[in-house]
Design an enzyme around this catalytic site. Structure first.
Site, PDB file in Angstrom:
ATOM      1  N   ASP A 127       4.597  11.724  30.317  1.00 42.89           N
ATOM      2  CA  ASP A 127       4.292  11.416  28.918  1.00 42.89           C
ATOM      3  C   ASP A 127       3.366  12.507  28.393  1.00 42.89           C
ATOM      4  O   ASP A 127       2.483  12.980  29.119  1.00 42.89           O
ATOM      5  CB  ASP A 127       3.626  10.045  28.785  1.00 42.89           C
ATOM      6  CG  ASP A 127       4.576   8.901  29.101  1.00 42.89           C
ATOM      7  OD1 ASP A 127       5.784   9.056  28.875  1.00 42.89           O
ATOM      8  OD2 ASP A 127       4.100   7.847  29.573  1.00 42.89           O
ATOM      9  N   ASP A 163      10.999   7.504  25.199  1.00 38.98           N
ATOM     10  CA  ASP A 163      10.458   6.286  24.598  1.00 38.98           C
ATOM     11  C   ASP A 163      10.855   6.188  23.130  1.00 38.98           C
ATOM     12  O   ASP A 163      11.197   5.107  22.631  1.00 38.98           O
ATOM     13  CB  ASP A 163       8.935   6.259  24.732  1.00 38.98           C
ATOM     14  CG  ASP A 163       8.477   6.223  26.180  1.00 38.98           C
ATOM     15  OD1 ASP A 163       9.243   5.733  27.030  1.00 38.98           O
ATOM     16  OD2 ASP A 163       7.356   6.682  26.459  1.00 38.98           O
TER      17      ASP A 163
END
Length: 210
Positions: free
Chosen positions: A143, A157
């Site tokens: 991330d 995401d």
């Protein structure tokens, strides 16, 4: 040839039937292109993030609104379920297989985009879980996008959330996966036709006049 005066055998209802084979092929191609492009962008962005952000301080992109912040997430989207990495990996594998199976029935452009985004997002994070450290099914997801007061996330995401919105819009519009559409106006007419009719009240007998 007509079945009756002014009535054609090709009814408008045929527009609600599943699309033909050639159109299904085009929709499957759209599904595949969306999935492959978004998947490639996700994987490529993660490779760049690891290469350029490892050991570096956060990099503001739009002031404090969007910051590049590298983190490794053992959980699901937005850092949820971090203690169930292997279970989430198995769920992701099942989700990929289900989406691929559903894509065989595609008959709607909106559903093609939605399922393509969903496949790309799930497969993107699944790739990290399978190939990255500490090992297969236990790998940590990369991330690197951070907003204020929001968990760090990635392109996958974003794709999963965009897929959810797209699928909800299709459901709200009454468009099914195979391209058929709910005829809500016809349902309303049927309900109106089923309303029982009440007989008008009988007139009261008039008194005879002298």
């Amino acid at each position: 040839m007509q079945a009756a005066r002014g009535t054609s055998l090709s009814d408008d209802a045929t527009s609600d039937q599943p699309p033909d084979t050639s159109r299904r092929r085009r929709l499957r191609l759209r599904f595949a292109v969306v999935a492959l492009v978004v998947y490639a962008v996700d994987v490529g962005s993660k490779i760049l993030a690891v290469d350029r952000l490892t050991g570096r301080e956060d990099i503001p992109v739009v002031g404090d609104l969007l910051v590049l912040h590298l983190t490794r997430n053992p959980g699901a989207a937005f850092s949820t379920g971090t203690q169930f990495t292997e279970v989430l990996s198995c769920i992701a594998i099942a989700a990929v297989l289900i989406v691929l199976w559903l894509s065989r029935r595609l008959g709607s452009p909106g559903w093609a985009v939605g399922l393509g985004l969903l496949l790309a997002g799930v497969a993107g994070n699944l790739t990290d879980r399978l190939l990255r450290q500490p090992g297969p099914l236990r790998g940590h997801v990369i991330d690197f996008l951070m907003l204020p007061n929001w968990p760090v996330f990635n392109i996958a995401d974003m794709a999963i959330n965009a897929a959810a919105v797209t699928i909800l819009v299709q459901a709200f519009r009454g468009v099914h996966l195979d391209g058929t559409r709910e005829d809500r106006s016809r349902d309303d007419r049927d309900e109106t036709d089923e309303t029982p009719e009440t007989d008008p009240p009988e007139p009261s007998p008039q008194e005879p006049t002298a």
